[in-house]
Design an enzyme around this catalytic site. Structure first.
Site, short mmCIF file in Angstrom:
data_model
loop_
_atom_site.label_atom_id
_atom_site.label_comp_id
_atom_site.label_asym_id
_atom_site.label_seq_id
_atom_site.Cartn_x
_atom_site.Cartn_y
_atom_site.Cartn_z
N GLN A 109 0.85 -1.20 0.00
CA GLN A 109 0.00 0.00 0.00
C GLN A 109 0.88 1.25 0.00
O GLN A 109 1.49 1.58 1.02
CB GLN A 109 -0.89 -0.04 1.25
CG GLN A 109 -1.81 1.14 1.43
CD GLN A 109 -2.41 1.18 2.84
OE1 GLN A 109 -1.90 0.54 3.75
NE2 GLN A 109 -3.48 1.91 3.02
N SER A 112 0.96 6.46 2.58
CA SER A 112 1.59 7.46 3.46
C SER A 112 2.85 8.04 2.85
O SER A 112 3.58 7.36 2.12
CB SER A 112 1.95 6.82 4.80
OG SER A 112 0.83 6.24 5.39
N SER A 144 4.65 -1.21 4.40
CA SER A 144 4.85 -2.58 4.87
C SER A 144 4.97 -3.51 3.67
O SER A 144 4.23 -3.37 2.68
CB SER A 144 3.67 -3.04 5.73
OG SER A 144 3.46 -2.13 6.77
N GLU A 227 -9.66 -1.51 5.44
CA GLU A 227 -8.50 -1.69 6.31
C GLU A 227 -8.96 -1.79 7.75
O GLU A 227 -8.52 -2.64 8.51
CB GLU A 227 -7.54 -0.52 6.13
CG GLU A 227 -6.29 -0.61 7.01
CD GLU A 227 -5.24 0.43 6.64
OE1 GLU A 227 -5.61 1.49 6.10
OE2 GLU A 227 -4.05 0.16 6.89
N GLU A 360 -5.93 8.33 17.72
CA GLU A 360 -6.48 9.69 17.86
C GLU A 360 -7.42 10.00 16.69
O GLU A 360 -8.52 10.52 16.87
CB GLU A 360 -5.35 10.74 17.88
CG GLU A 360 -4.53 10.75 19.17
CD GLU A 360 -3.57 9.57 19.27
OE1 GLU A 360 -3.16 9.03 18.22
OE2 GLU A 360 -3.22 9.18 20.40
C1 LIG Z 1 3.92 -0.49 11.58
C2 LIG Z 1 3.36 0.46 10.59
C3 LIG Z 1 3.03 0.02 9.32
C4 LIG Z 1 2.52 0.89 8.37
N1 LIG Z 1 2.25 0.42 7.12
C5 LIG Z 1 1.84 1.29 6.16
C6 LIG Z 1 1.65 0.85 4.81
O1 LIG Z 1 1.87 -0.32 4.49
N2 LIG Z 1 1.28 1.74 3.89
C7 LIG Z 1 1.03 3.04 4.20
O2 LIG Z 1 0.67 3.79 3.32
N3 LIG Z 1 1.19 3.51 5.46
C8 LIG Z 1 1.60 2.66 6.45
N4 LIG Z 1 1.79 3.11 7.73
C9 LIG Z 1 1.64 4.54 8.01
C10 LIG Z 1 0.49 4.95 8.91
O3 LIG Z 1 -0.73 4.84 8.25
C11 LIG Z 1 0.79 6.37 9.40
O4 LIG Z 1 1.95 6.31 10.19
C12 LIG Z 1 -0.33 6.94 10.22
O5 LIG Z 1 -1.45 7.18 9.42
C13 LIG Z 1 0.08 8.22 10.95
O6 LIG Z 1 0.67 9.15 10.10
P1 LIG Z 1 2.04 9.83 10.50
O7 LIG Z 1 3.00 8.78 10.81
O8 LIG Z 1 2.39 10.79 9.44
O9 LIG Z 1 1.74 10.63 11.84
P2 LIG Z 1 1.10 12.10 11.95
O10 LIG Z 1 -0.12 12.17 11.13
O11 LIG Z 1 2.13 13.10 11.72
O12 LIG Z 1 0.67 12.11 13.47
C14 LIG Z 1 1.54 12.45 14.55
C15 LIG Z 1 0.70 12.41 15.84
O13 LIG Z 1 -0.31 13.42 15.79
C16 LIG Z 1 -1.59 12.85 15.93
N5 LIG Z 1 -2.52 13.59 15.08
C17 LIG Z 1 -2.40 13.87 13.77
N6 LIG Z 1 -3.45 14.57 13.33
C18 LIG Z 1 -4.26 14.73 14.39
C19 LIG Z 1 -5.53 15.36 14.59
N7 LIG Z 1 -6.20 15.93 13.57
N8 LIG Z 1 -6.08 15.30 15.80
C20 LIG Z 1 -5.42 14.69 16.84
N9 LIG Z 1 -4.25 14.10 16.73
C21 LIG Z 1 -3.68 14.11 15.51
C22 LIG Z 1 -1.44 11.40 15.49
O14 LIG Z 1 -2.43 10.57 16.09
C23 LIG Z 1 -0.05 11.08 16.00
O15 LIG Z 1 -0.11 10.73 17.35
C24 LIG Z 1 2.32 2.25 8.71
C25 LIG Z 1 2.64 2.69 9.99
C26 LIG Z 1 3.16 1.81 10.92
C27 LIG Z 1 3.49 2.32 12.29
#
Ligand SMILES: Cc1cc2nc3c(=O)[nH]c(=O)nc-3n(C[C@H](O)[C@H](O)[C@H](O)COP(=O)(O)OP(=O)(O)OC[C@H]3O[C@@H](n4cnc5c(N)ncnc54)[C@H](O)[C@@H]3O)c2cc1C
Lengths: 390, 354
Positions: A109, A112, A144, A227, A360
């Site tokens: 996928q 992100s 992933s 998902e 969140e």
């Molecule tokens: C083990 C793992 C596997 C993954 N696999 C995939 C994959 O295969 N493909 C893929 O595309 N993605 C994948 N992801 C990505 C995952 O979907 C994102 O990490 C996730 O959506 C959070 O985005 P970010 O890391 O940019 O955090 P951010 O969006 O930057 O968030 C940082 C913090 O702020 C909080 N936050 C953000 N916006 C808000 C809001 N509006 N209100 C309150 N709190 C908020 C979040 O909850 C978090 O605690 C994976 C992530 C992990 C950890």
């Protein structure tokens, strides 16, 4: 029901699992409509209610037939397949679904990005039209299983002048195409389970576009909804998840027991059992054709309980809880939250409240869509994407 | 083990609708508040529920019941919890009824059970889970039981003493209403000074055990109904209450708290349904009941506490019904075994010894 039994019997008669090669058996099973019975005829299904699948699975397992190792290809089964079914052309469905289901072609996928996680619709990867192709450039992250994937579902920006949700288009991306560069990204567990994926002038034929130009967000919502259903939505027996492992340690190591840990263990046992029952209840509602919104509760509770139970286990284990089994940057074939040692499980569970949408974000979705509380102010909604602050 | 049925059937949905209509009509918060002040049951409402058949749903028809099951009784309990209705449902329609049903081979027990008019109440402290008061038989029943739920409404007391149940005319006991934390489920101390009673054939402790299991299982449903109602009225309030130029329900800190509460109610509802189904099928009863009671009791308290807090000052007033929910939730958490006691009860049942 009896017709379904007959179909399974016919498959087994024509393709004896004892003598048929695994891929041949899986292809034959797909062609017999017994892969996922709720899919349409001709696409591995029979157009039956989803609930009838379990009968097929049971009969085939009892006959010693191989399965498609669903955990290894979860992204394809859980996310790509329902999206292709809902939004793909006939040609796309025919091309992709069979090898996806048999596991011959694993999927990943590409959603992100470094600058777009929770705010996925803000993503910056660009797709520009060039004749019958699109040319895609950008960076994806946390992908992933990209190292095992043959195909990817991909969202890219096709029009930066529109507001963020409107300028997106959804594609299928060939992971072997020139310009796709997969680099391992190490997790806090030590493993390189996910990846960075750099896309540099990757050519995607327009025939691999899924849905209309500019309709990528709507298509992506199908993926994201599935998902969340996929996580925590499978039937499990009592003590089937993380709690079962802690309970086993508790039973096998009486010298570790304390009164404080006992009450915590029982409280987690109770909630884990209630979560299992809530999953069962959800599936019963689905089978009756009246699904409630409870699915969103599943992932939230699942993440919390997996984290609390795995934390309790390392505490219980004392000296052994201080140790770790392997810090090498392994490249796992698949993710197993319940695999390896307690230290790994404790660390890996931290991802459960981040992957597939953070807890969140999920709470906000529940509050707004299920409880009907007023939405957050959305200052970026109507602004052209290119003018958004970054 | 086959899976329990955790859905609400169409019949159960219809039943819920008619009970809810009745309660909307007859147990509005203002009238319940007035009853609270007086600490009295609403016996007219009780009779109206009985006319609907809602007080004897799980009993077979030959015992004067509706021939339905504990699943339906649980649905009624959810609605009564949502309205914190001051009726002797738990003490009579659940606890006494289950004890008598357990010994229904006895003619007197059967006669009392089938008598639609008489209110029978089980004489145990509401907080009981695994022990009961020590009453003796010495000529008649002798001893005191404190904090008995719904005793003030009793025509007949079902009294565990010396290993058996005894049916004692309420007028032969001294029943002293006490001020209760939750006056919507009135409590009384009951004193017996040699009251003559009819002994019921069969094991008293077994009958009490059956009653407490049914009581704790159905109480879990009541707690789910209360929790859902607290969430609903809190959401409604936060949607319309404005501060800082926006509805307070648009502030994320509050949205996330309510999302967490909703998520726990989802789990609690599944657990309560499983308990009601287990009471119906007889499969896995002790585990299902203790899982449900330890979770639902805590979730109801969480919901009621959030309801008070998120209403601000108005949540602290006597006029607003939030306190009725808080008092019912807290008293119910203590009733029929605290969550901690139910966890302790689970330990040997699920092979997790301390
Ligand atoms: C083990 C793992 C596997 C993954 N696999 C995939 C994959 O295969 N493909 C893929 O595309 N993605 C994948 N992801 C990505 C995952 O979907 C994102 O990490 C996730 O959506 C959070 O985005 P970010 O890391 O940019 O955090 P951010 O969006 O930057 O968030 C940082 C913090 O702020 C909080 N936050 C953000 N916006 C808000 C809001 N509006 N209100 C309150 N709190 C908020 C979040 O909850 C978090 O605690 C994976 C992530 C992990 C950890």
């Amino acid at each position: 029901m009896s017709e379904l039994r007959e179909r399974v019997a016919a498959l087994l008669a024509e393709h004896d699992p004892a003598t048929t090669e695994r891929p041949d058996f899986l292809r034959a099973r797909f062609d017999a409509g017994l892969a996922w019975v709720h899919f349409p005829v001709g696409l591995g299904g029979l157009g039956l209610p989803r609930a009838e699948q379990s009968l097929v699975d049971e009969l085939l397992a009892a006959a010693g037939a191989p399965d498609n190792n669903p955990r290894r290809i979860g992204i394809g089964l859980g996310m790509a397949a329902p999206t292709i079914l809902a939004h793909g052309t006939d040609a796309q469905r025919a091309r992709f679904l069979r090898p996806l289901w048999t596991g011959e072609e694993p999927w990943c996928q590409l959603f992100s990005e470094p600058g777009a996680g929770s705010d996925l619709a803000a993503l910056a990867t660009r797709a520009r039209r060039d004749g019958d192709d699109w040319v895609v450039t950008g960076q994806k992250v946390w992908t992933s299983s990209a190292h095992n994937a043959r195909w990817a579902i991909l969202i890219a920006r096709t029009d930066p002048d529109l507001p963020k949700h409107a300028g997106l288009t959804y594609f299928v991306c060939d992971m072997t195409a020139p310009g796709v560069d997969v680099r391992p990204l190490r997790q806090l567990t030590g493993e390189a389970e996910f990846n960075e994926v750099f896309l540099t002038d990757v050519r995607i034929p327009d025939t691999d576009r899924l849905g209309d130009i500019g309709d990528g967000w709507r298509v992506a919502r199908t993926t994201l909804m599935n998902e969340r259903v996929a996580i925590g939505g499978r039937p499990i027996p009592r003590e089937g998840g993380m709690i079962g492992l802690v309970a086993r340690t508790w039973r096998e190591r009486p010298e570790l027991r304390t009164a404080e840990a006992h009450d915590r263990l029982l409280a987690l046992w109770v909630e884990s059992e209630a979560l299992r029952l809530a999953g069962l209840r959800l599936r019963q509602e689905l089978a009756a054709g009246s699904p409630g919104p409870e699915g969103s509760a599943m992932k939230l509770a699942f993440a919390r309980l997996a984290q609390q139970a795995s934390a309790l286990e390392v505490e219980l284990l004392a000296e052994d809880g201080l140790r770790y089994d392997d810090w090498t940057a392994r490249r796992p074939e698949m993710v197993d939250y319940l695999g390896r040692e307690p230290g790994y499980r404790y660390l890996r569970a931290k991802g459960n409240s981040i992957e597939g949408g953070t807890s969140e974000i999920l709470r906000t979705i529940i509050a707004e869509r299920i409880l009907g509380l007023p939405v957050e102010p959305r200052v970026d909604k109507d602004v052209p994407w290119k003018d958004l602050p970054r | 083990m086959t899976d329990p049925n955790l859905r609400y059937t169409d019949i159960e949905d219809d039943l819920r609708a008619s009970v809810r209509d009745l309660l909307a009509d007859r147990a509005a918060p203002e009238s319940t508040l007035a009853r609270f002040e007086a600490g009295e049951h609403d016996l007219d409402l009780w009779r109206a529920l009985a006319e609907l058949g809602a007080t004897t749903l799980h009993l077979p028809e030959e015992l004067g019941g509706q021939g339905a099951s504990y699943r339906e009784t649980a649905v009624v309990a959810e609605e009564l919890g949502a309205a914190v209705a001051p009726v002797p449902f738990l003490g009579s329609a659940v606890l006494a009824s289950a004890a008598l049903w357990h010994l229904a081979d006895d003619d007197d027990a059967r006669a009392l059970l089938s008598d639609g008019g008489a209110v029978a109440v089980l004489a145990v402290p509401l907080s009981t889970w695994d022990s009961t008061a020590e009453l003796r038989v010495d000529g008649g029943v002798v001893g005191t039981v404190r904090s008995v739920a719904d005793a003030a409404a009793a025509d007949v007391l079902v009294v565990p003493a010396d290993g058996a149940l005894h049916l004692v005319d309420a007028r032969a006991a001294r029943i002293t209403p006490v001020l209760a934390l939750d006056q919507t489920r009135p409590l009384a101390d009951v004193e017996f000074t040699g009251a003559p009673g009819t002994q019921v054939a069969g094991s008293g402790p077994d009958a009490v055990r059956a009653a407490l299991l049914a009581g704790a299982g159905i109480l879990a449903a009541e707690q789910v109904g209360l929790a859902q109602r607290c969430l609903d009225i809190t959401v409604d309030y936060l949607r319309q209450r404005h501060q800082f130029g926006r509805p307070v329900g648009s502030f994320q800190a509050l949205k996330h708290r309510l999302a967490d509460l909703w998520q726990r109610i989802v789990l609690a509802r599944a657990a309560a349904r499983a308990a009601a189904d287990a009471l119906t099928t007889g499969v896995d009863v002790p585990v299902s009941v203790s899982v449900a009671q330890s979770l639902c009791a805590a979730v109801a308290v969480q919901a009621a506490e959030e309801c008070v807090q998120l209403h601000g000052g108005i949540g602290m007033t006597w006029e607003h019904p939030a306190h009725l929910y808080l008092k019912r939730a807290k008293a119910s958490e203590i009733a029929l075994g605290t969550p901690g006691r139910h966890r302790a009860a689970l330990a040997p049942l699920v092979d997790l010894p301390g």
